[in-house]
Design a protein around this motif. Structure first.
Motif, PDB file in Angstrom:
ATOM      1  N   LEU A   1      42.905 100.476 -10.127  1.00 19.35           N
ATOM      2  CA  LEU A   1      42.697 100.012  -8.752  1.00 19.35           C
ATOM      3  C   LEU A   1      44.051 100.025  -8.058  1.00 19.35           C
ATOM      4  O   LEU A   1      45.019  99.464  -8.568  1.00 19.35           O
ATOM      5  CB  LEU A   1      42.110  98.593  -8.768  1.00 19.35           C
ATOM      6  N   ILE A   2      44.099 100.686  -6.912  1.00 24.88           N
ATOM      7  CA  ILE A   2      45.376 100.841  -6.212  1.00 24.88           C
ATOM      8  C   ILE A   2      45.505  99.784  -5.124  1.00 24.88           C
ATOM      9  O   ILE A   2      44.580  99.578  -4.331  1.00 24.88           O
ATOM     10  CB  ILE A   2      45.473 102.262  -5.603  1.00 24.88           C
ATOM     11  N   LYS A   3      46.642  99.089  -5.088  1.00 27.32           N
ATOM     12  CA  LYS A   3      46.891  98.124  -4.022  1.00 27.32           C
ATOM     13  C   LYS A   3      47.287  98.879  -2.745  1.00 27.32           C
ATOM     14  O   LYS A   3      48.024  99.866  -2.854  1.00 27.32           O
ATOM     15  CB  LYS A   3      48.043  97.187  -4.402  1.00 27.32           C
ATOM     16  N   PRO A   4      46.852  98.458  -1.527  1.00 33.54           N
ATOM     17  CA  PRO A   4      45.976  97.317  -1.287  1.00 33.54           C
ATOM     18  C   PRO A   4      44.506  97.676  -1.570  1.00 33.54           C
ATOM     19  O   PRO A   4      44.152  98.849  -1.589  1.00 33.54           O
ATOM     20  CB  PRO A   4      46.173  97.062   0.206  1.00 33.54           C
ATOM     21  N   PHE A   5      43.709  96.645  -1.752  1.00 34.28           N
ATOM     22  CA  PHE A   5      42.296  96.877  -2.067  1.00 34.28           C
ATOM     23  C   PHE A   5      41.475  95.771  -1.427  1.00 34.28           C
ATOM     24  O   PHE A   5      42.033  94.794  -0.927  1.00 34.28           O
ATOM     25  CB  PHE A   5      42.086  96.865  -3.584  1.00 34.28           C
ATOM     26  N   THR A   6      40.174  95.949  -1.402  1.00 32.70           N
ATOM     27  CA  THR A   6      39.293  94.892  -0.899  1.00 32.70           C
ATOM     28  C   THR A   6      38.549  94.274  -2.081  1.00 32.70           C
ATOM     29  O   THR A   6      38.469  94.874  -3.154  1.00 32.70           O
ATOM     30  CB  THR A   6      38.250  95.457   0.088  1.00 32.70           C
TER      31      THR A   6
END
Lengths: 136, 274
Positions: free
Chosen positions: A103-108
């Protein structure tokens, strides 16, 4: 279900904890680097899920994944990298080392739910709203 | 159909922030078209500019529709597990068997938004149906909005978009990073075509398809429009071809000529033989 959140940012750990709690995961443990994380896992019980940042002092996320995958009794643990690191080569290295998702920042918050579902963890997202994962 | 101006966008940005506390970044201007053109159609105004005029007048029903439309999240990859299970388990094997002699398959994502649905299909075919390597695949995506179609065509996605349901194995296999964006591999993009298309208007001549995905579009239309669109979809499906609708949508009670088939935990609609 037990989850381990490893990130040197307290704010990010707290945000991930908040998302997990909203998904019904109440047993969340936190570590600020890889060394602390390994100690926590050794202390048991083994987490079902580890969310691992890449860039941390002491032991980085990639080295932590390598450590976590050395022990047979920890193999069932699902590992997801949660990081700003998005160089193609490094993502491949993390997956080859044994990370299951990325999961790559930024994320929801919704992205977390969808990624966990890819790991076979179908958690109830009823309470998760528009939380922004931040850009740290 | 006219799209939103910069001034419209600023007004909407302020309006959405006041109503939902969501901040629309400047680079999200394309969302205005993606999200609001269906509202334009549904509410019967002529353009996004007219929609903004209605908001300025304080039209309550339009306010609600706009807030709902603008606050939905990014389109996910492999959105909803069930339709992709249906494609994997029933539809693709069936069409592959039907078309074994022709060695061609034609798929139309009829409300493609920024392309995630069609690119997900391209990835699924590449990863799980290697026997199609020598087939001619026609993957068509269409949408109402020029800016959305252009984005789909570009195959470029932000990290926020790339995070939405895309398995990491597919991310590293089918995307390369270019600055802050991820770009879909040419080998997949070259199989796709994205065009402007308004389902609610008379359809221009087009080739027939084996599979049409028209998910969560009919909900925006009144009953006569739904019937017209479904009739046209049937006419553009090969006999035995499949129509996929959203969970809350059906052909039942609207048009004849489809057989409802349960598949992968959802229902798909198969065009009956002529």
């Amino acid at each position: 279900m037990r989850a381990l959140v490893v990130d040197d940012s307290r704010a990010m750990r707290s945000l991930l904890r908040q998302i997990l709690v909203k998904l019904g995961v109440t047993d969340v443990i936190e570590a600020e680097d890889g060394v602390v994380a390994v100690k926590l896992v050794e202390g048991g019980p083994t987490p079902d899920l580890a969310l691992v940042d890449w860039h941390m002092p002491v032991m980085n996320g990639l080295d932590l994944v390598v450590e976590l995958r050395k022990r047979k009794e920890w193999r069932h643990m699902a590992i997801m990298m949660v990081t700003t690191e998005s160089e193609h080569e490094n993502m491949v290295r993390a997956l080859l080392a044994g990370a299951n998702e990325y999961l790559i920042k930024p994320f929801t918050a919704d992205a977390v739910v969808e990624k966990l579902s890819l790991l076979g963890l179908h958690l109830e997202p009823a309470q998760v709203g528009e939380t922004d994962g931040g850009a740290s | 159909m006219t799209t939103a101006t910069a001034e419209d966008f600023e007004y909407l940005q302020r309006f959405i922030f006041e109503r939902s506390a969501i901040v629309l970044a400047e680079e999200k201007q394309y969302l205005v078209d993606t999200r609001l053109l269906p509202v334009v159609q549904r509410t019967g105004v002529d353009s996004v500019a007219d929609l903004v005029k209605a908001l300025r007048r304080g039209d309550r029903s339009i306010e609600t529709a706009v807030v709902d439309a603008m606050t939905t999240n990014e389109t996910s990859w492999f959105r909803d597990a069930a339709p992709f299970e249906a494609l994997r388990r029933l539809i693709f094997p069936d069409v592959i068997a039907q078309n074994a002699m022709r060695r061609r398959m034609s798929i139309w994502s009829a409300a493609c938004s920024t392309g995630q649905e069609l690119y997900s299909i391209a990835m699924l075919l590449d990863a799980e149906f290697p026997e199609l390597g020598s087939w001619k695949l026609d993957l068509l995506g269409t949408d109402l909005s020029t800016s959305v179609v252009e984005r789909a065509r570009s195959g470029r996605f932000s990290s926020l978009e790339i995070n939405r349901g895309l398995p990491a194995s597919h991310l590293v296999k089918y995307f390369t990073r270019e600055g802050a964006h991820f770009v879909i591999a040419d080998q997949l993009r070259s199989k796709t075509k994205f065009e402007l298309f308004n389902l609610a208007r008379p359809w221009p001549p087009m080739a027939d398809h084996d599979i049409i995905l028209m998910r969560n579009v009919l909900i925006y239309f009144d009953i006569p429009t739904k019937q017209r669109v479904l009739e046209a979809a049937r006419a553009h499906l090969r006999p035995g071809g499949f129509l996929m609708l959203g969970t809350a949508e059906t052909t039942r009670g609207l048009v004849d000529g489809f057989t409802a088939v349960p598949a992968g935990g959802t229902t798909v609609y198969r065009r009956e033989e002529a």
